[in-house]
Design an enzyme around this catalytic site. Structure first.
Site, PDB file in Angstrom:
ATOM      1  N   GLY A  57       0.789  -1.165   0.157  1.00  0.00           N
ATOM      2  CA  GLY A  57       0.007  -0.090  -0.010  1.00  0.00           C
ATOM      3  C   GLY A  57       0.828   1.386  -0.053  1.00  0.00           C
ATOM      4  O   GLY A  57       0.366   2.148  -0.364  1.00  0.00           O
ATOM      5  N   ASP A  84       2.616  -4.095  14.232  1.00  0.00           N
ATOM      6  CA  ASP A  84       2.019  -4.893  12.874  1.00  0.00           C
ATOM      7  C   ASP A  84       3.024  -5.997  12.767  1.00  0.00           C
ATOM      8  O   ASP A  84       3.597  -6.541  11.617  1.00  0.00           O
ATOM      9  CB  ASP A  84       2.516  -3.784  11.570  1.00  0.00           C
TER      10      ASP A  84
END
Length: 433
Positions: free
Chosen positions: A146, A258
């Site tokens: 992304g 993450d």
């Protein structure tokens, strides 16, 4: 008697001559001083022989011996003093200066080594033209996410790197600053190293050490078993040590936010390295709790308190939860949410807990059982019920016999299983090979 007076007169003349010698002695070179000293000693010996010939065993003889010896000692003292001033004193000064120079050189070398080490540790800033040359005009693409694409590059000395180019439309600088500030000076065997960066207007890039084995994701979800149980335990330990270092080993506490298989890279020896710090945050180590604004991550790995503070405070235990979910996937070789699995196994953590608590998992390997038990401890709903990463390391280093089953996380019932869509709240770019 007349002879003795003559001898004494001779002696006095000799002393006058010797005094003249001594007066000029300081003006002479060291070699001349030695030659003249030998001459004076010869005169003394001649005088003693003269006295001995005419006054042997007389009081005058012994008085002359004492007098000559005293004068000779004084002369040697004078000569030694002159030699000390001409030779030993300069030699001592030179020795002292050499010692001071040696100490200064050691100090300067130490400072230079420190500065060179700092330059070596700090990431290098590259121009965009350098990035273009390093990647051979972005010839080999390794992956895409992304935040941009990742390309393979080669530095001078045939050093391979991975360069993540940030998408300009999404590159507001936040992710760039997060990565450079958090891992710019970190050197740990289980954390990927940031080699350099580029920032020219809106064109930004991050240069990492190249991980030839790619991400852990493609190995643990492969139809074929890629690792032995011992190797899998070793990889899990490496990841845990890397997270523990981020939490406790740095000046500022680094929370990754993450942790997932996609962000664990493997080097040529399959040593795991934590990567992608785009969501990472720096906090003082004495500040354990973080604001809700820090809540970002990937669905399926994100801790409950990252979604709602009703579950507890955001802290380093949020990374522990993500690691637990990762550990379950490593042990089971499948994703925690699998829409293709049977209904009873759709949410894998729930199925694992039921199997473990009912003692039905008799045929599984001891390492698999241990990884599952440790993972279930890590995914407890309340952050206070989860172990710290240092405790996780201790559990992974011990045998299954030393571990107890944790309480049941209340979401383990099927009604609490999340949706099968494990979409990403904040997708992180990564590369694979």
């Amino acid at each position: 008697m007349e002879l003795c007076l003559q001898e004494l007169s001779f002696f006095c003349n000799v002393e006058i001559i010797k005094k003249k010698y001594l007066s000029h002695l300081e003006k002479m070179s060291s070699s001349n001083i030695l030659n003249q000293t030998s001459a004076i000693v010869g005169i003394d010996m001649h005088f003693l022989r003269c006295v001995n010939d005419h006054s042997y065993q007389t009081k005058l003889f012994w008085a002359a011996v004492v007098m000559v010896s005293t004068i000779s000692i004084v002369k040697f003292i004078i000569v030694f003093a002159i030699l000390s001033r001409l030779v030993f004193a300069p030699l001592s000064v030179l020795t002292f200066l050499a010692y001071k120079y040696w100490l200064t050189k050691i100090s300067v070398d130490a400072v230079e080594r420190f500065l060179q080490m700092q330059l070596a540790l700090a990431p290098t800033r590259y121009a965009y033209t350098d990035i273009t040359a390093i990647t051979s005009h972005f010839k080999e693409k390794l992956g895409q996410g992304g935040y941009g694409s990742v390309y393979k590059g080669v530095l001078p000395g045939d050093v391979h790197v991975a360069i993540k180019m940030l998408v300009s439309s999404m590159s507001n600088g936040e992710e760039f600053i997060s990565e450079v500030s958090s891992i710019g000076r970190i050197h740990h065997v289980n954390v990927v190293r940031l080699v350099g960066f580029c920032s020219e207007e809106m064109r930004r890039a991050l240069v990492y050490e190249y991980m030839p084995r790619g991400s852990l994701e493609k190995y643990i979800f492969s139809p074929e078993k890629s690792f032995s149980w011992d190797k899998l335990n070793q990889i899990a330990l490496g990841i845990a040590r890397g997270i523990d270092y981020l939490h406790r080993g740095c000046d500022m506490q680094i929370l990754h936010f993450d942790i997932k298989p996609h962000n664990i890279l493997l080097d040529s020896d399959f040593t795991p390295k934590i990567a992608d710090f785009g969501l990472a945050k720096l906090y003082p180590r004495d500040n354990s709790f973080l604001p809700v604004s820090a809540a970002r991550g990937t669905v399926g790995y994100i801790a409950p308190e990252m979604v709602s503070r009703s579950f507890g405070a955001i802290s380093s235990k949020s990374d522990v939860y993500s690691f637990g979910m990762l550990l379950l996937e490593m042990a089971g070789g499948r994703r925690n949410v699998d829409p293709q699995a049977s209904r009873s196994q759709t949410y894998y953590p729930s199925w694992v807990y039921n199997q473990m608590s009912r003692q039905e998992a008799v045929g599984i390997h001891q390492v698999e059982r241990k990884l599952c038990v440790v993972a279930l401890w890590c995914i407890q709903m309340k952050p206070d019920d989860r172990p710290a990463m240092s405790e996780v390391i201790d559990m992974l280093e011990t045998g299954i016999d030393g571990l107890e089953m944790p309480p049941e996380p209340f979401f383990c019932g099927d009604e609490f299983a999340p949706a099968a869509d494990s979409s990403v709240l904040s997708e992180i770019p990564i590369y694979t090979s």
